[in-house]
Design a protein around this motif. Sequence first.
Motif: not given
Length: 248
Positions: A103, A110, A151-155, A182, A184
Amino acid sequence: MNLDFQPLGDTAIRVSFGNEISKEINQAIRLFTNGLSQNPIYGVIEWIPTYASLTIFYNPALIAYKEMLNKLIEIKDHIKETNLPSAKIYEIPTYYGGETGPDLAYVAKYNNLTEDEVISIHTGTDYLIYMIGFVPGFPYLGGMSNKIATPRQEKPRTRIPAGSVGIAGEQTGIYPLETPGGWQIIGITPLKLYDQTKERPILLSVGHYLRFVSVSYHEYLEIKKAVENGNYQVKTYKKEEGMDYVFN
């Protein structure tokens, strides 16, 4: 600083130092735990520091609540004015990117940065270890730059390898064991933050610091081999940060 002593069931007392996450409160907790170490109380089993409190567990068959409370107040009074012991900085060699840091590119994109800039920012801070929790050895760290906050991973992933270094919001951390998660993932360290075969299984200690150091993949493999063979010595440094506190 006003301390609040409250019973936690019949086997523990929680000492509250405030209601915020701050370096000052963390240092005050360190002072108190230092007092506990220097003045052992018969019947105490262990103590667990958190962001803004300290819970002391004891055996009520060996020491009654009132006596326990008085002993803790004595410790508080004994350290009314004292210098904070020097903290250590643990050096955490980290291989960034690649298959073990999948990530890193996303974190860079991002935040409108290059991958090298993310690494430079991430390795440019000494991170305060506020507490250990979630799983054995997982450090809750403070001090990450918001320039790389993501932000954290969505999944969440179902499997995060042990040693993975991640970012979630304005926090960074290291997974000591293989678990779902979750965060990155931007890299991996070959160090074992938790090793149940050792007398002291958890590598890091609350109130100290860690510093991420970027290493090449070849260096990562060499250190990993040394760790597995039991002949790698974690590098530590002394951090000067003496402060005076007055407890009320």
